[in-house]
Write a protein that holds these residues in place. Structure first.
Motif, PDB file in Angstrom:
ATOM      1  N   ALA A 194       0.854  -1.057   0.300  1.00  0.00           N
ATOM      2  CA  ALA A 194      -0.064   0.002   0.051  1.00  0.00           C
ATOM      3  C   ALA A 194       0.570   1.219  -0.181  1.00  0.00           C
ATOM      4  N   VAL A 195       1.734   1.644   1.061  1.00  0.00           N
ATOM      5  CA  VAL A 195       2.866   2.459   0.981  1.00  0.00           C
ATOM      6  C   VAL A 195       3.082   2.276  -0.918  1.00  0.00           C
ATOM      7  N   HIS A 196       3.406   1.217  -0.722  1.00  0.00           N
ATOM      8  CA  HIS A 196       4.625   2.031  -2.175  1.00  0.00           C
ATOM      9  C   HIS A 196       3.645   2.342  -3.571  1.00  0.00           C
ATOM     10  N   GLU A 197       2.504   1.730  -3.638  1.00  0.00           N
ATOM     11  CA  GLU A 197       1.605   2.276  -5.002  1.00  0.00           C
ATOM     12  C   GLU A 197       0.860   3.827  -4.146  1.00  0.00           C
ATOM     13  N   ALA A 198       0.966   3.477  -2.819  1.00  0.00           N
ATOM     14  CA  ALA A 198       1.083   5.237  -2.452  1.00  0.00           C
ATOM     15  C   ALA A 198       1.772   6.591  -3.083  1.00  0.00           C
ATOM     16  N   HIS A 199       2.974   5.866  -4.099  1.00  0.00           N
ATOM     17  CA  HIS A 199       4.164   6.429  -3.734  1.00  0.00           C
ATOM     18  C   HIS A 199       4.430   6.033  -5.779  1.00  0.00           C
ATOM     19  N   ASN A 200       2.838   5.759  -6.404  1.00  0.00           N
ATOM     20  CA  ASN A 200       3.367   5.309  -7.885  1.00  0.00           C
ATOM     21  C   ASN A 200       4.353   4.591  -8.230  1.00  0.00           C
ATOM     22  N   GLU A 201       3.946   3.377  -7.069  1.00  0.00           N
ATOM     23  CA  GLU A 201       4.611   2.406  -7.189  1.00  0.00           C
ATOM     24  C   GLU A 201       6.267   2.209  -7.570  1.00  0.00           C
ATOM     25  N   SER A 202       6.584   3.585  -6.927  1.00  0.00           N
ATOM     26  CA  SER A 202       8.146   3.232  -6.937  1.00  0.00           C
ATOM     27  C   SER A 202       9.415   3.874  -5.358  1.00  0.00           C
ATOM     28  N   ALA A 203       7.896   3.677  -4.296  1.00  0.00           N
ATOM     29  CA  ALA A 203       8.703   3.770  -3.313  1.00  0.00           C
ATOM     30  C   ALA A 203       9.444   2.526  -2.969  1.00  0.00           C
ATOM     31  N   TYR A 204       9.803   1.641  -3.096  1.00  0.00           N
ATOM     32  CA  TYR A 204      11.295   0.745  -2.956  1.00  0.00           C
ATOM     33  C   TYR A 204      11.387   0.108  -4.035  1.00  0.00           C
ATOM     34  N   GLU A 205      12.853   0.479  -4.400  1.00  0.00           N
ATOM     35  CA  GLU A 205      14.115  -0.084  -5.717  1.00  0.00           C
ATOM     36  C   GLU A 205      14.371  -1.484  -4.883  1.00  0.00           C
ATOM     37  N   THR A 206      15.624  -1.667  -5.978  1.00  0.00           N
ATOM     38  CA  THR A 206      16.081  -2.981  -5.800  1.00  0.00           C
ATOM     39  C   THR A 206      17.115  -2.785  -4.161  1.00  0.00           C
ATOM     40  N   ASP A 207      17.862  -2.287  -3.735  1.00  0.00           N
ATOM     41  CA  ASP A 207      18.237  -2.105  -2.874  1.00  0.00           C
ATOM     42  C   ASP A 207      17.149  -1.967  -1.717  1.00  0.00           C
ATOM     43  N   GLU A 208      15.921  -1.208  -1.643  1.00  0.00           N
ATOM     44  CA  GLU A 208      15.434  -0.678  -0.695  1.00  0.00           C
ATOM     45  C   GLU A 208      14.579  -2.538  -0.242  1.00  0.00           C
ATOM     46  N   ARG A 209      13.973  -2.844  -1.567  1.00  0.00           N
ATOM     47  CA  ARG A 209      13.303  -4.238  -1.190  1.00  0.00           C
ATOM     48  C   ARG A 209      13.728  -5.724  -0.359  1.00  0.00           C
ATOM     49  N   GLU A 210      15.503  -5.391  -0.997  1.00  0.00           N
ATOM     50  CA  GLU A 210      16.263  -6.069  -0.411  1.00  0.00           C
ATOM     51  C   GLU A 210      16.737  -5.889   1.487  1.00  0.00           C
ATOM     52  N   GLN A 211      16.097  -4.484   1.560  1.00  0.00           N
ATOM     53  CA  GLN A 211      16.414  -3.991   3.340  1.00  0.00           C
ATOM     54  C   GLN A 211      15.450  -3.983   3.423  1.00  0.00           C
ATOM     55  N   LEU A 212      14.325  -4.150   2.774  1.00  0.00           N
ATOM     56  CA  LEU A 212      13.067  -4.378   3.713  1.00  0.00           C
ATOM     57  C   LEU A 212      12.666  -6.439   4.545  1.00  0.00           C
ATOM     58  N   CYS A 213      13.045  -7.304   2.488  1.00  0.00           N
ATOM     59  CA  CYS A 213      12.649  -8.938   2.932  1.00  0.00           C
ATOM     60  C   CYS A 213      14.236  -8.800   4.425  1.00  0.00           C
ATOM     61  N   GLN A 214      15.111  -8.522   3.870  1.00  0.00           N
ATOM     62  CA  GLN A 214      16.558  -8.806   4.948  1.00  0.00           C
ATOM     63  C   GLN A 214      15.558  -8.223   6.590  1.00  0.00           C
ATOM     64  N   PHE A 215      15.003  -7.319   6.831  1.00  0.00           N
ATOM     65  CA  PHE A 215      14.492  -6.888   7.661  1.00  0.00           C
ATOM     66  C   PHE A 215      13.404  -7.369   8.550  1.00  0.00           C
ATOM     67  N   ILE A 216      12.820  -7.910   7.427  1.00  0.00           N
ATOM     68  CA  ILE A 216      11.893  -8.942   8.571  1.00  0.00           C
ATOM     69  C   ILE A 216      12.026 -10.226   8.524  1.00  0.00           C
ATOM     70  N   ASP A 217      12.411 -11.135   7.333  1.00  0.00           N
ATOM     71  CA  ASP A 217      13.943 -12.375   7.708  1.00  0.00           C
ATOM     72  C   ASP A 217      14.972 -12.056   8.751  1.00  0.00           C
ATOM     73  N   GLN A 218      15.283 -11.072   9.206  1.00  0.00           N
ATOM     74  CA  GLN A 218      16.148 -10.802  10.621  1.00  0.00           C
ATOM     75  C   GLN A 218      15.701 -10.677  11.812  1.00  0.00           C
ATOM     76  N   SER A 219      14.028 -10.261  11.153  1.00  0.00           N
ATOM     77  CA  SER A 219      13.626  -9.601  12.903  1.00  0.00           C
ATOM     78  C   SER A 219      12.582 -10.990  13.435  1.00  0.00           C
ATOM     79  N   LEU A 220      11.787 -11.526  12.575  1.00  0.00           N
ATOM     80  CA  LEU A 220      11.081 -13.254  13.088  1.00  0.00           C
ATOM     81  C   LEU A 220      12.638 -13.767  13.071  1.00  0.00           C
ATOM     82  N   THR A 221      13.401 -13.593  12.777  1.00  0.00           N
ATOM     83  CA  THR A 221      14.514 -14.973  13.924  1.00  0.00           C
ATOM     84  C   THR A 221      14.842 -14.305  15.279  1.00  0.00           C
ATOM     85  N   GLU A 222      15.025 -13.352  14.827  1.00  0.00           N
ATOM     86  CA  GLU A 222      15.316 -12.852  16.259  1.00  0.00           C
ATOM     87  C   GLU A 222      14.472 -12.875  17.513  1.00  0.00           C
ATOM     88  N   HIS A 223      12.900 -12.780  16.815  1.00  0.00           N
ATOM     89  CA  HIS A 223      11.411 -13.787  17.832  1.00  0.00           C
ATOM     90  C   HIS A 223      11.393 -15.092  17.598  1.00  0.00           C
TER      91      HIS A 223
END
Length: 133
Positions: free
Chosen positions: A79-108
Motif C-alpha cells: 500500500a505504501v509502495h502504491e501510494a508512491h506511484n509504485e516507485s517507493a522501493y527499488e531493488t536495494d530497498e526491497r532487499e533491505q525490507l526483506c532482510q529486516f523481516i527475516d532478521q526480525s522473525l529470526t530474532e523472535h
C-alpha cells in the motif's frame, strides 16, 4: 536487533544534506532526499511499527500465524509502495525490507529455514506470495 531500513535511509538523507551544506556535493548530484521523502519514511515506519508489535511470542506460533504476520506487513508495504506511484522501493530497498523481516522473525524465535521448507519455499521467498514491490 535488526536495524530498520528507514534508519539507514534517514542516515543517507542526513549525510547528503550535510554534504550539500558543506559544499562538498554538487546539488545536481543530490538525489537521496528525493528517493526518501519524509512521507515515505514515516509511512514505512508506521508499517514496521505494526509489524514489530506482532513479533513477541511468534516463535511459539504456528505456521499460519507467522505467515499471517508476514502477509500483513507485506500488504501494508504494498500500500505504501502504491501510494508512491509504485516507485517507493527499488531493488536495494526491497532487499533491505526483506532482510529486516527475516532478521526480525529470526530474532523472535521463528526458524525461517524450517518454516519455508515445510511449505516448499526457499528462505528468501517468504514474502513473495504477497509482495508487489
Amino acid at each position: 536487533m535488526a536495524e530498520r531500513p528507514t534508519t539507514n535511509w534517514r542516515n543517507c538523507v542526513a549525510k547528503e544534506t550535510e554534504e550539500l551544506t558543506a559544499g562538498t556535493l554538487d546539488p545536481e548530484c543530490a538525489c537521496t532526499a528525493g528517493l526518501f521523502p519524509e512521507e515515505l519514511l514515516t509511512s514505512t515506519d508506521g508499517v514496521l511499527d505494526s509489524f514489530e508489535s506482532e513479533l513477541p511470542g511468534l516463535g511459539e506460533a504456528d505456521d499460519a500465524q507467522v505467515f499471517g504476520v508476514v502477509e500483513r506487513v507485506v500488504l501494508a508495504l504494498n500500500a505504501v509502495h502504491e501510494a508512491h506511484n509504485e516507485s517507493a522501493y527499488e531493488t536495494d530497498e526491497r532487499e533491505q525490507l526483506c532482510q529486516f523481516i527475516d532478521q526480525s522473525l529470526t530474532e523472535h524465535g521463528v526458524d525461517i529455514v524450517a518454516l519455508t521448507a515445510r511449505h516448499g519455499l526457499g528462505r528468501y521467498q517468504i514474502t513473495d506470495k504477497w509482495r508487489k514491490w
